[in-house]
Scaffold this motif. Sequence first.
Motif, short mmCIF file in Angstrom:
data_model
loop_
_atom_site.label_atom_id
_atom_site.label_comp_id
_atom_site.label_asym_id
_atom_site.label_seq_id
_atom_site.Cartn_x
_atom_site.Cartn_y
_atom_site.Cartn_z
N ASN A 66 -11.39 -2.17 -3.78
CA ASN A 66 -11.31 -1.80 -2.27
C ASN A 66 -10.66 -3.13 -2.12
O ASN A 66 -10.98 -4.42 -2.44
N ILE B 8 -8.82 2.11 -3.13
CA ILE B 8 -7.25 2.37 -2.60
C ILE B 8 -6.73 3.42 -4.11
O ILE B 8 -6.39 3.57 -3.69
N ASP C 31 -5.91 6.32 -1.81
CA ASP C 31 -4.94 6.97 -1.19
C ASP C 31 -3.92 6.88 -2.33
O ASP C 31 -2.72 7.26 -2.05
N PHE D 28 -0.60 -1.75 -0.38
CA PHE D 28 -0.65 -0.26 -1.49
C PHE D 28 -2.09 0.30 -0.96
O PHE D 28 -2.43 1.61 -0.93
N GLN D 29 -3.16 -0.17 0.27
CA GLN D 29 -3.78 0.23 0.43
C GLN D 29 -4.37 0.84 2.40
O GLN D 29 -3.11 -0.55 2.75
#
Length: 394
Positions: A325, A208, A211, A367-368
């Motif tokens: 992750n 994450i 990003d 979110f990811q």
Amino acid sequence: MKHLESIFRITWILLFALSSKHLSAANTDSITNSKDSVEVALLTCQPHEEIYSLYGHTALRFHDLRTGEDWAFNYGVFNFHAPFFTLRFVFGLTDYELGVLPTKIFKQEYRYYGSQVTEQVLNLTAQEKQAIWQALADNYREENRVYRYNYFYDNCTSRARDMVERVISGQLRYQPRPDYTPTYRQMVHDCTQNHPWATWGNDVLLGIKADMKTDLRQQEFLPNNLMYDFARAQIIRQDGSQVPLVKETRTLVPSGVQVVSQGFPLTPTECAIILLIVSLLVFALEWKKKQTFKWWDILLMTMQGVMGIVLFAMIFSQHPTVSINLQILLFNPLPFLYIYKVYKGRKTHYWNLLLYMTVLFLLGGIFQHYAEGMMIVALCLLIRYWSNIRNAKK
């Protein structure tokens, strides 16, 4: 990134250079006494088809026009055949080193691959040229040349930038880019857009933190970004005067013909769609025969578990962008704990657990950014949940 084997071919040249006047104080006097004869430049190399080169490369050139000395200092030397190289790279335990070779040979290698090399001659004073020469020579000492490589934070490009910044007498001011705030993942995607499986592999490992929006300095881990920033940077001298960092830009090696090797014919999405079609066919046969094909469950659980071991191991990596992750919600080692019960057809809570993990995985996609095809794989696993729950109720 340069391969260590390319350096071995010129070992005798380097041994001669390092044992003679080329890295001696005599050269320092030459810089001081003939300021205009020495050029220090940033070299930016465009990618070619080798997987390690997809992101480009950066080096520093030191060229004395009067004596003919011409060296490329390259912080991207590594030994791909070192024991457990890939494993160490994944865990952020890879050591790179500074290599030195004649610029002529450096150019020949990129001409062979068809990669353009752009030279930005830096607007340095005689004292700054002397300082960068001494710093590079000191950095090349055996006890100093090796460093712990980190792709986003400490690589061959950031090392070259830091070396230039270190020797400038005054302040180096970059031009802000408020309209350019990509994430690390987006920048990596730009580099691997023609290599879908390289993109997929990166997206599986990146978490994450990859990003999040980046600032100008973070973006300079890529050679092309540093070249862009150098072209617009200004040196603020101690007397208040301003001069551009780059006084001249040249094409050192023109772009040539690149040989593109044919990769795996299917994209990750196409492979995921094939998996989905097989899952639907299996489900249809199970519906018709009123039974559950345990072999298919075990195959999918094994796939989950194997990928899960990789993602679980990444938690302990020194790369900051891989530690959190959200794909681990779906791909983790837990299925291995339930394979035996599923194989024996015993009652298990695994299918409810799979449902919860898949729902959380889908929510995490807000979110990811997940690797290509992962959502389709999640759908395949939901089909397995439905099939097993349906048959259990019957």
